[in-house]
Design a protein around this motif. Structure first.
Motif, PDB file in Angstrom:
ATOM      1  N   ARG A   8       0.832  -1.219   0.000  1.00 13.19           N
ATOM      2  CA  ARG A   8       0.000   0.000   0.000  1.00 13.19           C
ATOM      3  C   ARG A   8       0.867   1.271   0.000  1.00 13.19           C
ATOM      4  NH1 ARG A   8      -3.766   2.473  -1.876  1.00 13.19           N
ATOM      5  NH2 ARG A   8      -5.070   3.759  -0.576  1.00 13.19           N
ATOM      6  N   GLU A   9       1.950   1.220   0.781  1.00  8.48           N
ATOM      7  CA  GLU A   9       2.813   2.403   0.856  1.00  8.48           C
ATOM      8  C   GLU A   9       3.426   2.715  -0.513  1.00  8.48           C
ATOM      9  OE1 GLU A   9       6.053   4.171   4.003  1.00  8.48           O
ATOM     10  OE2 GLU A   9       5.198   2.192   4.305  1.00  8.48           O
ATOM     11  N   VAL A  63       1.231   6.998  -6.684  1.00  8.88           N
ATOM     12  CA  VAL A  63       0.205   7.976  -7.082  1.00  8.88           C
ATOM     13  C   VAL A  63       0.748   9.396  -6.942  1.00  8.88           C
ATOM     14  CG1 VAL A  63      -2.063   8.945  -6.476  1.00  8.88           C
ATOM     15  CG2 VAL A  63      -1.739   6.471  -6.552  1.00  8.88           C
ATOM     16  N   TYR A  64       1.470   9.635  -5.843  1.00  9.00           N
ATOM     17  CA  TYR A  64       2.033  10.961  -5.614  1.00  9.00           C
ATOM     18  C   TYR A  64       3.027  11.327  -6.727  1.00  9.00           C
ATOM     19  CZ  TYR A  64       4.740  14.683  -3.454  1.00  9.00           C
ATOM     20  OH  TYR A  64       5.385  15.865  -3.219  1.00  9.00           O
ATOM     21  N   ARG A  83       1.339  12.000 -10.018  1.00 10.66           N
ATOM     22  CA  ARG A  83       0.689  13.324 -10.052  1.00 10.66           C
ATOM     23  C   ARG A  83       1.735  14.416 -10.308  1.00 10.66           C
ATOM     24  NH1 ARG A  83      -1.728  14.996  -4.752  1.00 10.66           N
ATOM     25  NH2 ARG A  83      -0.128  16.577  -4.684  1.00 10.66           N
ATOM     26  N   VAL A  89       0.760   4.269  -2.743  1.00 11.34           N
ATOM     27  CA  VAL A  89       0.476   5.667  -2.398  1.00 11.34           C
ATOM     28  C   VAL A  89       1.604   6.566  -2.913  1.00 11.34           C
ATOM     29  CG1 VAL A  89       0.237   7.275  -0.462  1.00 11.34           C
ATOM     30  CG2 VAL A  89      -1.007   5.111  -0.440  1.00 11.34           C
ATOM     31  N   ASP A  90       2.854   6.116  -2.738  1.00 15.57           N
ATOM     32  CA  ASP A  90       4.000   6.875  -3.268  1.00 15.57           C
ATOM     33  C   ASP A  90       3.911   6.984  -4.785  1.00 15.57           C
ATOM     34  OD1 ASP A  90       5.158   7.373  -0.863  1.00 15.57           O
ATOM     35  OD2 ASP A  90       6.516   5.671  -0.916  1.00 15.57           O
ATOM     36  N   ALA A 121      -5.062  11.674 -10.726  1.00 13.53           N
ATOM     37  CA  ALA A 121      -4.372  10.987  -9.625  1.00 13.53           C
ATOM     38  C   ALA A 121      -5.378  10.273  -8.729  1.00 13.53           C
ATOM     39  CB  ALA A 121      -3.556  11.988  -8.816  1.00 13.53           C
ATOM     40  N   MET A 122      -6.501  10.931  -8.471  1.00  7.81           N
ATOM     41  CA  MET A 122      -7.492  10.296  -7.590  1.00  7.81           C
ATOM     42  C   MET A 122      -8.091   9.054  -8.243  1.00  7.81           C
ATOM     43  SD  MET A 122     -10.942  11.688  -5.844  1.00  7.81           S
ATOM     44  CE  MET A 122     -10.511  12.007  -4.153  1.00  7.81           C
ATOM     45  N   ASP A 151      -5.536   6.422  -7.931  1.00  5.67           N
ATOM     46  CA  ASP A 151      -5.472   6.070  -6.506  1.00  5.67           C
ATOM     47  C   ASP A 151      -6.596   5.090  -6.153  1.00  5.67           C
ATOM     48  OD1 ASP A 151      -5.014   6.107  -3.796  1.00  5.67           O
ATOM     49  OD2 ASP A 151      -5.338   8.246  -3.514  1.00  5.67           O
TER      50      ASP A 151
END
Lengths: 300, 120
Positions: free
Chosen positions: A146-147, A153-154, A157, A150-151, A175-176, A179
């Protein structure tokens, strides 16, 4: 050629800093401004690579100048030159986004090496962006972590924002959508944890996900992601779970939908992308976003 | 996996203010249970109302919406009010898309929200 802007209301200090930079970084063009507004005009005209500014100036002090530069030109690093006793305000400037500060009494030793380091970092950033801007198609094989997702997606973006193919607001939307699709692939696809658990309480869902992260067959499943950039942005995300029945997706127009604690991910994906298509098993989704208003070709 | 510290709580009279930091990487999978536990702590358990301040929140996702729904349910259980303040344009759009717009009172500033909540 690198361009440096030095800002100081003291003519002597301005001259001193400029001469130091000319001596140690002879390839750089040095621009000078005696106050903040003049500095902002020169930034607008010349887009310097680094700004070196005094902290205490009349009309617009260094702190305010740092803030203005950070707002409008976040990519330009700012170095503060500080007089004795202004450490507190220098700390405030660092919090506002200044890259670093150099006490005026240390200028001869410290200024040029710091500027040279920032110029090097700026050059690397430009090379990095040129490479990123050349991407037309790229594939990723992501661990079900998961981490990491999340990285990812960031970073994606940030990449979209740098690439400038979408307005900032659309970068957030894309991005959302990604995500949400990755969260679905992670939880519902690879870990096979049902949203229904979320309706019971917020602990059961995370507890089961946490347990399955260590168990087979869930633990070693991956997520495959492919991005194509042409006239449109196409993102395909596939997990290694058994998929799901598309008919089970909640109806956002159902009166009970608003009160449901879950089920909004696909609604957000549909709203923020121009098209989303699941494969027949429900373990792969392809999302398309038009770039600069290009017409979208419907896909099966 | 431990979520990054992404919020802070403050009590004003009988209102818990939950202020989310800028969460550009919204790694808040454990945030729901964490907030649930925190709201049950003795210093917060007796407060009636919950106000979520989104001033520093640029980005959020559907997990964040679930957290809001949980907190709103907690405020209901306490027979208090739940409200939001300082929503960004993007967050407002997320609320609209998910039909949560209008579900809770929203205010432009924390002060306005507190005035309204505590006057009720």
């Amino acid at each position: 050629m690198a361009t440096l802007l030095v800002v100081d209301d003291s003519k002597i200090d301005l001259k001193r800093a400029s001469l130091l930079l000319t001596k140690h970084i002879p390839e750089a063009e040095i621009l000078c401004a005696a106050q903040g507004e003049e500095a902002l005009e020169l930034i607008e005209l010349h887009a310097p690579d680094v700004v070196i500014t005094d902290l205490q100036m009349p009309i617009m002090n260094g702190l305010e100048l740092v803030e203005r530069i950070r707002q409008k030109y976040p990519q330009i690093p700012v170095i503060l030159m500080t007089a004795a006793g202004s450490e507190e305000i220098a700390t405030a400037a660092l919090k506002k986004g200044a890259a670093c500060y150099v006490p005026k009494r240390e200028l001869a030793v410290d200024l040029a090496p710091i500027v040279a380091r920032l110029l090097g970092a700026a050059r690397e950033r430009i090379h990095h962006l040129r490479i990123l801007n050349s991407i037309s198609e790229v594939s990723f094989e992501l661990q079900n972590d998961r981490e990491l997702l999340v990285d990812f997606v960031y970073e994606l973006r940030e990449f979209l924002q740098h690439r400038g193919i979408f307005a900032e607001h659309d970068c957030f939307r894309v991005a959302m959508a990604i995500d949400e699709a990755l969260a679905n692939a992670y939880y519902h696809g690879n870990l096979e944890v049902s949203s229904k658990l979320r309706e019971q309480d917020c602990f059961s869902f995370e507890r089961l996900a946490s347990q399955r992260r260590e168990e087979q067959p869930y633990a070693h499943r991956k997520i495959f992601l492919k991005i194509s950039l042409g006239e449109e942005l196409t993102v395909t995300i596939r997990d290694q779970g058994p998929g799901f029945d598309l008919k089970m997706l909640p109806d956002p127009f159902d009166p009970g939908f608003v009160e449901r604690p879950c089920g909004r991910g696909v609604v957000l994906m549909r709203s923020f992308m121009d098209s989303i298509v699941f494969n027949e098993f429900g373990n792969q989704v392809t999302m398309v976003k038009k770039i600069n208003g290009t017409e979208i070709v419907s896909k099966p | 996996m431990k979520s990054q510290p992404s919020y802070r709580t403050q009590v004003v009279q009988d209102t818990i203010i939950i202020e989310f930091y800028e969460i550009s990487k919204f790694l808040q999978d454990e945030l729901g249970p964490e907030l649930d536990r925190e709201l049950g702590q003795p210093d917060l358990a007796n407060c009636k109302h919950i106000l979520v301040d989104c001033q520093h929140l640029k980005y959020a996702n559907s997990l964040f919406l679930e957290i809001l729904l949980n907190m709103a349910a907690q405020a209901d259980q306490r027979q208090g009010r739940f409200a939001l303040c300082c929503l960004s344009l993007f967050l407002s759009e997320v609320f609209e898309v998910t039909r949560l717009q209008g579900r809770w009172p929203t205010f432009d500033s924390r002060e306005a929200a507190l005035r309204e909540i505590q006057a009720a």
